[in-house]
Design a protein around this motif. Sequence first.
Motif, PDB file in Angstrom:
ATOM      1  N   ASP A   1      -0.968  -5.037   3.545  1.00 35.80           N
ATOM      2  CA  ASP A   1      -1.403  -4.151   2.460  1.00 35.80           C
ATOM      3  C   ASP A   1      -0.225  -3.360   1.915  1.00 35.80           C
ATOM      4  O   ASP A   1      -0.189  -3.030   0.724  1.00 35.80           O
ATOM      5  N   VAL A   2       0.731  -3.062   2.809  1.00 31.81           N
ATOM      6  CA  VAL A   2       1.903  -2.267   2.436  1.00 31.81           C
ATOM      7  C   VAL A   2       3.131  -2.857   3.124  1.00 31.81           C
ATOM      8  O   VAL A   2       3.081  -3.185   4.313  1.00 31.81           O
ATOM      9  N   VAL A   3       4.222  -2.996   2.372  1.00 35.57           N
ATOM     10  CA  VAL A   3       5.511  -3.383   2.945  1.00 35.57           C
ATOM     11  C   VAL A   3       6.497  -2.255   2.674  1.00 35.57           C
ATOM     12  O   VAL A   3       6.667  -1.833   1.519  1.00 35.57           O
ATOM     13  N   LEU A   4       7.136  -1.766   3.739  1.00 33.96           N
ATOM     14  CA  LEU A   4       8.143  -0.710   3.639  1.00 33.96           C
ATOM     15  C   LEU A   4       9.494  -1.299   4.018  1.00 33.96           C
ATOM     16  O   LEU A   4       9.612  -2.016   5.004  1.00 33.96           O
ATOM     17  N   ALA A   5      10.525  -0.994   3.237  1.00 38.51           N
ATOM     18  CA  ALA A   5      11.866  -1.491   3.556  1.00 38.51           C
ATOM     19  C   ALA A   5      12.888  -0.418   3.206  1.00 38.51           C
ATOM     20  O   ALA A   5      13.192  -0.199   2.031  1.00 38.51           O
ATOM     21  N   ASN A   6      13.379   0.247   4.230  1.00 37.65           N
ATOM     22  CA  ASN A   6      14.421   1.260   4.052  1.00 37.65           C
ATOM     23  C   ASN A   6      15.747   0.631   4.495  1.00 37.65           C
ATOM     24  O   ASN A   6      16.226   0.875   5.601  1.00 37.65           O
ATOM     25  N   ILE A   7      16.300  -0.201   3.631  1.00 37.93           N
ATOM     26  CA  ILE A   7      17.491  -0.992   3.938  1.00 37.93           C
ATOM     27  C   ILE A   7      18.391  -0.958   2.708  1.00 37.93           C
ATOM     28  O   ILE A   7      17.917  -0.746   1.596  1.00 37.93           O
TER      29      ILE A   7
ATOM     30  N   PHE B   1      14.146 -10.439   0.038  1.00 35.66           N
ATOM     31  CA  PHE B   1      13.036 -10.067  -0.845  1.00 35.66           C
ATOM     32  C   PHE B   1      11.944 -11.127  -0.887  1.00 35.66           C
ATOM     33  O   PHE B   1      10.751 -10.806  -0.897  1.00 35.66           O
ATOM     34  N   SER B   2      12.316 -12.400  -0.930  1.00 39.73           N
ATOM     35  CA  SER B   2      11.300 -13.460  -1.035  1.00 39.73           C
ATOM     36  C   SER B   2      10.371 -13.438   0.182  1.00 39.73           C
ATOM     37  O   SER B   2       9.163 -13.684   0.054  1.00 39.73           O
ATOM     38  N   ASP B   3      10.902 -13.137   1.362  1.00 40.09           N
ATOM     39  CA  ASP B   3      10.067 -13.057   2.565  1.00 40.09           C
ATOM     40  C   ASP B   3       9.161 -11.830   2.525  1.00 40.09           C
ATOM     41  O   ASP B   3       7.994 -11.894   2.935  1.00 40.09           O
ATOM     42  N   LEU B   4       9.695 -10.705   2.054  1.00 37.96           N
ATOM     43  CA  LEU B   4       8.871  -9.496   1.946  1.00 37.96           C
ATOM     44  C   LEU B   4       7.748  -9.711   0.936  1.00 37.96           C
ATOM     45  O   LEU B   4       6.594  -9.327   1.170  1.00 37.96           O
ATOM     46  N   ASP B   5       8.081 -10.346  -0.167  1.00 40.18           N
ATOM     47  CA  ASP B   5       7.082 -10.635  -1.197  1.00 40.18           C
ATOM     48  C   ASP B   5       5.993 -11.567  -0.663  1.00 40.18           C
ATOM     49  O   ASP B   5       4.802 -11.359  -0.910  1.00 40.18           O
ATOM     50  N   ALA B   6       6.411 -12.585   0.089  1.00 41.66           N
ATOM     51  CA  ALA B   6       5.449 -13.535   0.637  1.00 41.66           C
ATOM     52  C   ALA B   6       4.510 -12.882   1.640  1.00 41.66           C
ATOM     53  O   ALA B   6       3.362 -13.308   1.813  1.00 41.66           O
ATOM     54  N   ALA B   7       4.967 -11.845   2.309  1.00 35.39           N
ATOM     55  CA  ALA B   7       4.154 -11.168   3.319  1.00 35.39           C
ATOM     56  C   ALA B   7       3.130 -10.217   2.713  1.00 35.39           C
ATOM     57  O   ALA B   7       2.141  -9.858   3.365  1.00 35.39           O
ATOM     58  N   LEU B   8       3.359  -9.798   1.478  1.00 36.50           N
ATOM     59  CA  LEU B   8       2.517  -8.782   0.835  1.00 36.50           C
ATOM     60  C   LEU B   8       1.400  -9.448   0.034  1.00 36.50           C
ATOM     61  O   LEU B   8       1.647 -10.330  -0.784  1.00 36.50           O
ATOM     62  N   LYS B   9       0.180  -9.015   0.256  1.00 34.72           N
ATOM     63  CA  LYS B   9      -0.927  -9.629  -0.476  1.00 34.72           C
ATOM     64  C   LYS B   9      -0.995  -9.098  -1.901  1.00 34.72           C
ATOM     65  O   LYS B   9      -0.409  -8.053  -2.234  1.00 34.72           O
ATOM     66  N   GLU B  10      -1.692  -9.819  -2.758  1.00 36.03           N
ATOM     67  CA  GLU B  10      -1.858  -9.395  -4.146  1.00 36.03           C
ATOM     68  C   GLU B  10      -2.543  -8.035  -4.191  1.00 36.03           C
ATOM     69  O   GLU B  10      -3.487  -7.773  -3.449  1.00 36.03           O
ATOM     70  N   GLY B  11      -2.036  -7.168  -5.061  1.00 35.51           N
ATOM     71  CA  GLY B  11      -2.567  -5.814  -5.146  1.00 35.51           C
ATOM     72  C   GLY B  11      -1.983  -4.865  -4.125  1.00 35.51           C
ATOM     73  O   GLY B  11      -2.299  -3.675  -4.125  1.00 35.51           O
ATOM     74  N   GLY B  12      -1.109  -5.396  -3.242  1.00 36.14           N
ATOM     75  CA  GLY B  12      -0.502  -4.560  -2.218  1.00 36.14           C
ATOM     76  C   GLY B  12       0.635  -3.708  -2.750  1.00 36.14           C
ATOM     77  O   GLY B  12       1.084  -3.882  -3.895  1.00 36.14           O
ATOM     78  N   THR B  13       1.113  -2.801  -1.919  1.00 40.75           N
ATOM     79  CA  THR B  13       2.160  -1.850  -2.329  1.00 40.75           C
ATOM     80  C   THR B  13       3.464  -2.145  -1.605  1.00 40.75           C
ATOM     81  O   THR B  13       3.475  -2.306  -0.380  1.00 40.75           O
ATOM     82  N   LEU B  14       4.538  -2.178  -2.374  1.00 42.59           N
ATOM     83  CA  LEU B  14       5.890  -2.345  -1.848  1.00 42.59           C
ATOM     84  C   LEU B  14       6.643  -1.037  -2.035  1.00 42.59           C
ATOM     85  O   LEU B  14       6.666  -0.487  -3.142  1.00 42.59           O
ATOM     86  N   VAL B  15       7.257  -0.524  -0.964  1.00 44.61           N
ATOM     87  CA  VAL B  15       8.065   0.692  -1.058  1.00 44.61           C
ATOM     88  C   VAL B  15       9.457   0.372  -0.531  1.00 44.61           C
ATOM     89  O   VAL B  15       9.624  -0.009   0.628  1.00 44.61           O
ATOM     90  N   LEU B  16      10.445   0.527  -1.396  1.00 44.97           N
ATOM     91  CA  LEU B  16      11.836   0.230  -1.061  1.00 44.97           C
ATOM     92  C   LEU B  16      12.657   1.510  -1.094  1.00 44.97           C
ATOM     93  O   LEU B  16      12.456   2.364  -1.964  1.00 44.97           O
TER      94      LEU B  16
END
Length: 280
Positions: free
Chosen positions: A210-216, A225-240
């Motif tokens: 539901d949420v992917v966090l990446a403090n990198i 990024f492609s792996d993080l995107d693949a892990a996140l479902k549609e409508g999910g939130t990405l925080v970088l």
Amino acid sequence: MKYLKLVIQIADEYQESLIAELFDMDFDGFEQRDDQIITYIQKEHFGISDREHIDMLLAAYPGDGFIESEEVVADQNWNQQWEETIKAQTIGRFFIKPTWSQEVVPQDKILLEIDPKMSFGTGYHETTRLILELLPNVISDDDFVIDAGTGTGILSIAAIKLGARHAFAFDIDEWSISNTEENILLNNVNHHIKVEKGSSEVISEKNTADVVLANIERNTILDIFSDLDAALKEGGTLVLSGLLEKDKASIKSVLKEKYQIIAIPQENEWIAIQAKKAES
């Protein structure tokens, strides 16, 4: 006992990486001051080859990194000295403190008890603060969260305490994995967080977060990024985060096709980006 005190000039965004290398070389205690790292090592443990190794490490970073050294005679616990510089602090809805702090938790704050092995992930760095301030508006009850480059585990712990069901945290550094495991036990969330050593290849569940966090830092974010995107479902939130203001354009160009940018908070030259993945 004789020690060498080393003052290393290196840009703030590269300090955590270098500290991990120095930690493996038996340096004791680390203090970060703007663009400097101050650290100590027993003189008898520091030879010419060690100095050459540090010069080689610094050559891999941008800028004119240099070392000043000074011999000191001391009978001190350098890690204890460093620990004394880590104070409790309030960030948004959270009150963050190490176990040795006696400060009382404010009634309206969520306690994050974090004992760092090194100084990354204590909440002092702008990138950590930016994400912690965003999290209450990002995490919903029962969320599954992925925490890339977990550091001390602070973001995973915060997510669980905000109501997330489960978090998967990973990092390439062994010290980070052991420190995260210690901190999730301190916060009684060990049944909700799985920790694994590695990079994005260790993510086994696709399109489920539901949420992917990446403090990198930026280059690593772009690499995985492609792996993080693949892990996140549609409508999910990405925080970088881990990003400088000058990185904004390159990150936005990667996000533009699938993501709607919700917020780009900034503290000093550092930014975070909150974005929502489009639904088909």
